[in-house]
Design a protein around this motif. Structure first.
Motif, PDB file in Angstrom:
ATOM      1  N   GLU A 143      17.973 -18.602 -59.252  1.00  0.00           N
ATOM      2  CA  GLU A 143      17.742 -17.162 -59.371  1.00  0.00           C
ATOM      3  C   GLU A 143      18.730 -16.404 -58.504  1.00  0.00           C
ATOM      4  OE1 GLU A 143      14.105 -13.888 -59.139  1.00  0.00           O
ATOM      5  OE2 GLU A 143      13.897 -15.848 -58.161  1.00  0.00           O
ATOM      6  N   SER A 144      19.334 -15.363 -59.068  1.00  0.00           N
ATOM      7  CA  SER A 144      20.266 -14.524 -58.322  1.00  0.00           C
ATOM      8  C   SER A 144      20.277 -13.137 -58.941  1.00  0.00           C
ATOM      9  CB  SER A 144      21.683 -15.122 -58.365  1.00  0.00           C
ATOM     10  OG  SER A 144      22.606 -14.287 -57.696  1.00  0.00           O
ATOM     11  N   ALA A 145      20.137 -12.137 -58.101  1.00  0.00           N
ATOM     12  CA  ALA A 145      20.166 -10.732 -58.543  1.00  0.00           C
ATOM     13  C   ALA A 145      19.152 -10.468 -59.648  1.00  0.00           C
ATOM     14  CB  ALA A 145      21.569 -10.356 -59.007  1.00  0.00           C
ATOM     15  N   ASP A 162       8.385 -22.900 -62.138  1.00  0.00           N
ATOM     16  CA  ASP A 162       8.465 -24.344 -61.872  1.00  0.00           C
ATOM     17  C   ASP A 162       9.906 -24.832 -61.915  1.00  0.00           C
ATOM     18  OD1 ASP A 162       5.735 -24.510 -61.585  1.00  0.00           O
ATOM     19  OD2 ASP A 162       5.364 -25.246 -63.627  1.00  0.00           O
ATOM     20  N   LEU A 163      10.702 -24.297 -62.842  1.00  0.00           N
ATOM     21  CA  LEU A 163      12.102 -24.704 -62.937  1.00  0.00           C
ATOM     22  C   LEU A 163      12.896 -24.234 -61.724  1.00  0.00           C
ATOM     23  CD1 LEU A 163      12.749 -23.954 -66.728  1.00  0.00           C
ATOM     24  CD2 LEU A 163      12.628 -26.208 -65.660  1.00  0.00           C
ATOM     25  N   ILE A 164      12.577 -23.055 -61.212  1.00  0.00           N
ATOM     26  CA  ILE A 164      13.235 -22.574 -59.994  1.00  0.00           C
ATOM     27  C   ILE A 164      12.866 -23.465 -58.815  1.00  0.00           C
ATOM     28  CG2 ILE A 164      13.361 -20.665 -58.352  1.00  0.00           C
ATOM     29  CD1 ILE A 164      12.902 -18.768 -60.729  1.00  0.00           C
ATOM     30  N   ASP A 165      11.571 -23.790 -58.698  1.00  0.00           N
ATOM     31  CA  ASP A 165      11.106 -24.615 -57.581  1.00  0.00           C
ATOM     32  C   ASP A 165      11.736 -26.002 -57.600  1.00  0.00           C
ATOM     33  OD1 ASP A 165       9.529 -22.483 -56.870  1.00  0.00           O
ATOM     34  OD2 ASP A 165       7.680 -23.301 -57.748  1.00  0.00           O
ATOM     35  N   LEU A 186      18.954 -15.395 -67.953  1.00  0.00           N
ATOM     36  CA  LEU A 186      17.682 -14.806 -68.377  1.00  0.00           C
ATOM     37  C   LEU A 186      17.214 -13.751 -67.389  1.00  0.00           C
ATOM     38  CD1 LEU A 186      15.882 -18.106 -69.392  1.00  0.00           C
ATOM     39  CD2 LEU A 186      16.072 -16.133 -70.901  1.00  0.00           C
ATOM     40  N   THR A 187      16.616 -12.687 -67.905  1.00  0.00           N
ATOM     41  CA  THR A 187      15.957 -11.712 -67.049  1.00  0.00           C
ATOM     42  C   THR A 187      14.465 -12.016 -67.016  1.00  0.00           C
ATOM     43  OG1 THR A 187      15.505 -10.145 -68.845  1.00  0.00           O
ATOM     44  CG2 THR A 187      17.656  -9.978 -67.753  1.00  0.00           C
ATOM     45  N   TRP A 188      13.795 -11.533 -65.991  1.00  0.00           N
ATOM     46  CA  TRP A 188      12.344 -11.756 -65.903  1.00  0.00           C
ATOM     47  C   TRP A 188      11.602 -11.024 -67.014  1.00  0.00           C
ATOM     48  CZ3 TRP A 188      10.118 -15.567 -63.620  1.00  0.00           C
ATOM     49  CH2 TRP A 188      10.698 -16.171 -62.501  1.00  0.00           C
ATOM     50  N   SER A 189      12.148  -9.904 -67.467  1.00  0.00           N
ATOM     51  CA  SER A 189      11.476  -9.198 -68.568  1.00  0.00           C
ATOM     52  C   SER A 189      11.525 -10.036 -69.843  1.00  0.00           C
ATOM     53  CB  SER A 189      12.124  -7.828 -68.805  1.00  0.00           C
ATOM     54  OG  SER A 189      13.488  -7.968 -69.165  1.00  0.00           O
ATOM     55  N   LEU A 206      18.038 -15.456 -63.957  1.00  0.00           N
ATOM     56  CA  LEU A 206      17.946 -16.909 -63.842  1.00  0.00           C
ATOM     57  C   LEU A 206      19.140 -17.554 -64.535  1.00  0.00           C
ATOM     58  CD1 LEU A 206      15.045 -15.989 -63.155  1.00  0.00           C
ATOM     59  CD2 LEU A 206      14.221 -18.051 -64.289  1.00  0.00           C
ATOM     60  N   PHE A 207      19.800 -18.456 -63.801  1.00  0.00           N
ATOM     61  CA  PHE A 207      20.998 -19.124 -64.275  1.00  0.00           C
ATOM     62  C   PHE A 207      20.736 -20.625 -64.379  1.00  0.00           C
ATOM     63  CE2 PHE A 207      22.263 -15.270 -62.201  1.00  0.00           C
ATOM     64  CZ  PHE A 207      23.368 -14.796 -62.902  1.00  0.00           C
ATOM     65  N   TYR A 208      21.471 -21.259 -65.289  1.00  0.00           N
ATOM     66  CA  TYR A 208      21.425 -22.727 -65.373  1.00  0.00           C
ATOM     67  C   TYR A 208      22.570 -23.271 -64.527  1.00  0.00           C
ATOM     68  CZ  TYR A 208      21.353 -27.458 -67.225  1.00  0.00           C
ATOM     69  OH  TYR A 208      21.276 -28.819 -67.355  1.00  0.00           O
ATOM     70  N   PRO A 209      22.267 -24.020 -63.457  1.00  0.00           N
ATOM     71  CA  PRO A 209      23.290 -24.373 -62.462  1.00  0.00           C
ATOM     72  C   PRO A 209      24.066 -25.652 -62.795  1.00  0.00           C
ATOM     73  CG  PRO A 209      21.166 -25.090 -61.688  1.00  0.00           C
ATOM     74  CD  PRO A 209      20.928 -24.437 -63.033  1.00  0.00           C
TER      75      PRO A 209
END
Length: 749
Positions: free
Chosen positions: A462-464, A453-456, A437-440, A467-470
């Motif tokens: 998040e990379s470059a 919240d999902l990143i936290d 996903l992009t932030w836009s 947003l990726f699902y790890p």
């Protein structure tokens, strides 16, 4: 047809309210030139040489590439509004693909049969792709089918997570159909909105922008609802050109306490069903719950046995049956060998069962939209018919029985909870697993807080700037799009499957000692398997059913909005709500007598949600006394009457809203009433109540004024869902309280 006089005899001469929906002449047009001649030949072979005006309008607009929202009555032929554009696309472009989405498997099967009947040979290939589709056939369907008929669950669980297997389909997807769009409200609607966004996102990735066509017979805000589900603006097609037969709507009041004999509504509906099918009247009885369906089927078969009828004339249809059972019932129903069926709302949608003479509703179905869907099943295709609703001894149902104009008026607006933060978080993980996903993109969905919240929490990485699902396991299988719970639990009796049940539902309705009904047979729950993953049942021949005893605990978290007026405070709050199952009641199957109450080891469920709160300052002039003890009868009754009419204001099912009351709330020590959303994160219903707070209070006051009792009764202030056994209630006190609240809020009528 069962004569109204005979219905009156069966129901003991109770007050009846009726309305006539007049017949409507059809408006037909020549089939537009935009419909290819080969399709016109196929239609002619089915006896169709012209179209209803709304079908012709839809064909013309669809040919221009417009996104459409078709809003016409039940039985008006809405399926042709999307079938014609789909066939046109597939004939003009052999590689074209179309996706028809239906909320139930039965509806998809019904529409597949209509398509196969219309399309000769193999000019256009159509197939269902759902959980019942054999795995050996799935690959061929993905590769070859021009039209795939499915449901949101399958798109969520299979198509989108495995989109690499659907590459050709997504690249060539020309049309997405959203049938019965009004079903997608609340949490289900929120998930549906995200599923469509995920689907369109993957199509866009392949340079494709499919056309969208949605249909519904019962939605008050069609353009707004379409936009919530899809993120696009539709062109409305609302002029219904189909003929409609006259329909008689009959609503019977619940019996008062003075009735000589009070039978349960289920037993009464069973008697009507048996009487109708004995006289050759094709009948469907709608019940609000699975248990209600099974109780009614058993009682109706007993009534048929008394008059020499064949129990095989009737059957049941509900969720939880095995695929084989569903297909057998559908075959008999569509084929006409069944004279009558007891069903949940799984059958209220547009499945064509050949026209019904009589529809019976065992109580209010939960929303005006569902009422219209169910009543619209009677007298389809221009035939006259009757829809009969038996009100239960419940304040809201009695209120609607006495104000039938509310029932036959406009359905409530649809609220799809796309903005629910828990739904957004779960769906964002799914989208990121399918493609970073992009932030836009996230901002276009209005989901930046959920993404952060999902990143936290480490659930997204998040990379470059993306947003990726790890993880490798698709997150789509971690939750259900139709309920707040992930897991369901299977039920067995002597090793034979009795279907399945959501875990939260099992907590309330499949505890040890609960009576479970399946296709007219009774079973008693004996416990869980050793690993706790299955529920074990035994055959049961007792003459009672069970009802859970539930308590609610509310803890406020944060105030979102508020209005204060002279000692009165109404607010919208984030809260924590705990549902506690402490026991169950054994209730006679022949009536409503409570035979016993049995305690259970408490089981609980806690969620964060949103609530509307009403608080009063003690000593202020509300007529509720100077102490909490003196205020209790009025506050308790206020909770009951507000909860009774809240679904009418919020536009939701009554099971979507909970309520609670305090004579001294822990945080303020003041009398307080809560109305809250029964879903994690909230579904937007409490917000609607807060916005329409004056209307909520006035509807509650009218409910009281329409009941002639003096001190309160089951038809106004008493509630069948009361956690306190309807103790400590005062109708005079709450009537005065409502007048004062209305005055403080500026209502002077």
């Amino acid at each position: 047809m069962v004569e109204p006089r005979r219905i009156g005899e069966l129901l003991g001469g109770r007050p009846v309210h009726a309305a006539i929906i007049p017949a409507q002449d059809g408006r037909c047009e020549k089939i537009p030139d935009c419909v290819p001649f080969v399709i016109q030949d196929w239609l002619a072979a089915q006896g169709i040489t012209s179209l209803y005006s709304h079908q012709a309008e839809s064909a013309r607009l669809a040919a221009q590439g417009r996104d459409l929202m078709v809003v016409t009555g039940t039985g008006s032929g809405k399926s042709l509004c999307y079938t014609l554009p789909a066939l046109k696309a597939c004939l003009e472009e052999p590689a074209a693909r179309c996706l028809f989405l239906f909320p139930t498997k039965a509806l998809a099967q019904d529409q597949l049969g209509k398509l196969q009947k219309l399309i000769p040979g193999d000019h256009v290939l159509a197939a269902t792709y759902d959980g019942d589709t054999e795995r050996a056939h799935r690959s061929a369907i993905r590769r070859q089918a021009n039209i795939v008929l499915s449901n949101p669950d399958m798109v969520h669980l299979a198509m989108l997570p495995g989109h690499e297997n659907w590459l050709r389909f997504l690249k060539n997807l020309r049309l997405v159909v959203i049938d019965e769009a009004h079903v997608y409200r609340g949490a289900f609607g929120g998930h549906m909105g995200w599923i469509l966004r995920r689907l369109l996102r993957l199509c866009a990735w392949h340079g494709n922008r499919p056309q969208l066509i949605a249909c519904s017979a019962t939605v008050a805000n069609p353009a707004e609802h379409f936009s919530a589900l899809t993120g696009r603006e539709p062109h409305l097609v609302a002029g219904d050109g189909a003929p409609q037969g006259e329909r008689q709507i009959v609503v019977v009041e619940a019996p008062g306490d003075e009735a000589a004999e009070i039978k349960s509504p289920t037993v009464e509906c069973a008697g009507i069903l048996a009487e109708a099918v004995t006289n050759g009247v094709k009948t469907m009885v709608f019940c609000r719950s699975r248990n209600g369906v099974e109780l009614l089927l058993r009682a109706a078969r007993q009534e048929l046995g008394k008059v020499g009828g064949d129990p095989a004339w009737i059957d049941a249809y509900r969720g939880g049956y095995t695929p084989g059972e569903r297909r057998e019932i559908e075959r008999r129903l569509f084929g006409g060998s069944l004279r009558g069926v007891a069903a949940t709302n799984a059958m209220e949608l547009g499945v064509d069962i050949g026209g019904l003479d009589l529809v019976v509703m065992n109580g209010y179905p939960g929303s005006r939209s569902s009422f219209w869907q169910q009543s619209g099943r009677a007298g389809r295709a221009g035939r006259s018919g009757m829809a009969l609703m038996l009100a239960h001894a419940d304040p809201m149902e009695q209120y609607l029985a006495r104000r039938i104009n509310l029932l036959v008026g406009e359905p409530e607006p649809c609220v799809a909870s796309v903005g629910n933060p828990l739904i957004a978080a779960r769906q964002l993980k799914c989208a990121a697993a399918e493609r970073p996903l992009t932030w836009s993109e996230i901002d276009s969905y209005g989901a930046r807080p959920a993404a952060q919240d999902l990143i936290d929490s480490g659930e997204l990485a998040e990379s470059a700037g993306m947003l990726f699902y790890p993880a490798f396991t698709p997150p789509s299988r971690e939750f259900s799009i139709r309920s707040a719970d992930l897991d369901s639990v299977p039920l067995f009796a002597a090793g034979v499957s009795l279907g399945d049940m959501e875990e939260w539902r099992a907590m309330q309705f499949a505890h040890t000692g609960a009576v479970h009904l399946h296709r007219g047979e009774s079973y008693i729950v004996t416990g869980r398997s050793g690993d706790g993953k299955a529920i074990q049942c035994d055959q049961f021949d007792g003459d009672y059913h069970t009802q859970p005893i539930v308590q609610s605990l509310i803890e406020p978290r944060a105030e979102l909005e508020a209005e204060s007026r002279d000692g009165l405070k109404l607010s919208l709050q984030a809260v924590s709500a705990t549902t506690l199952v402490t026991g169950y009641r054994m209730i006679s199957s022949r009536g409503s007598e409570i035979l016993a109450e049995v305690p259970l080891d408490p089981a609980s469920r806690t969620m964060d949600t949103v609530a509307m709160r009403i608080s009063f300052e003690l000593g202020a002039d509300f007529g509720i006394g100077p102490s909490p003890e003196a205020a209790a009868p009025g506050i308790h009754a206020l909770e009951h009457v507000l909860a009774a009419v809240a679904p009418l204001i919020a536009g939701c099912d009554r099971r979507d809203i909970g309520s609670s009351w305090f004579v001294a709330a822990p945080d303020t020590l003041s009398p307080t009433v809560y109305l809250y959303d029964l879903a994690p994160g909230g579904l937007g219903f409490s917000e609607q109540l807060f916005r329409q707070r004056v209307g909520l209070v006035m509807q509650a006051a009218q409910l009281l004024s329409l009941c002639g009792c003096r001190d309160g009764c089951p038809l106004c202030t008493l509630s069948p869902h009361c956690e306190s056994r309807n103790e400590c209630l005062s109708k005079p006190m709450v009537a005065g309280l409502l007048r004062t609240i209305a005055s403080r809020l500026g209502h002077t009528g």
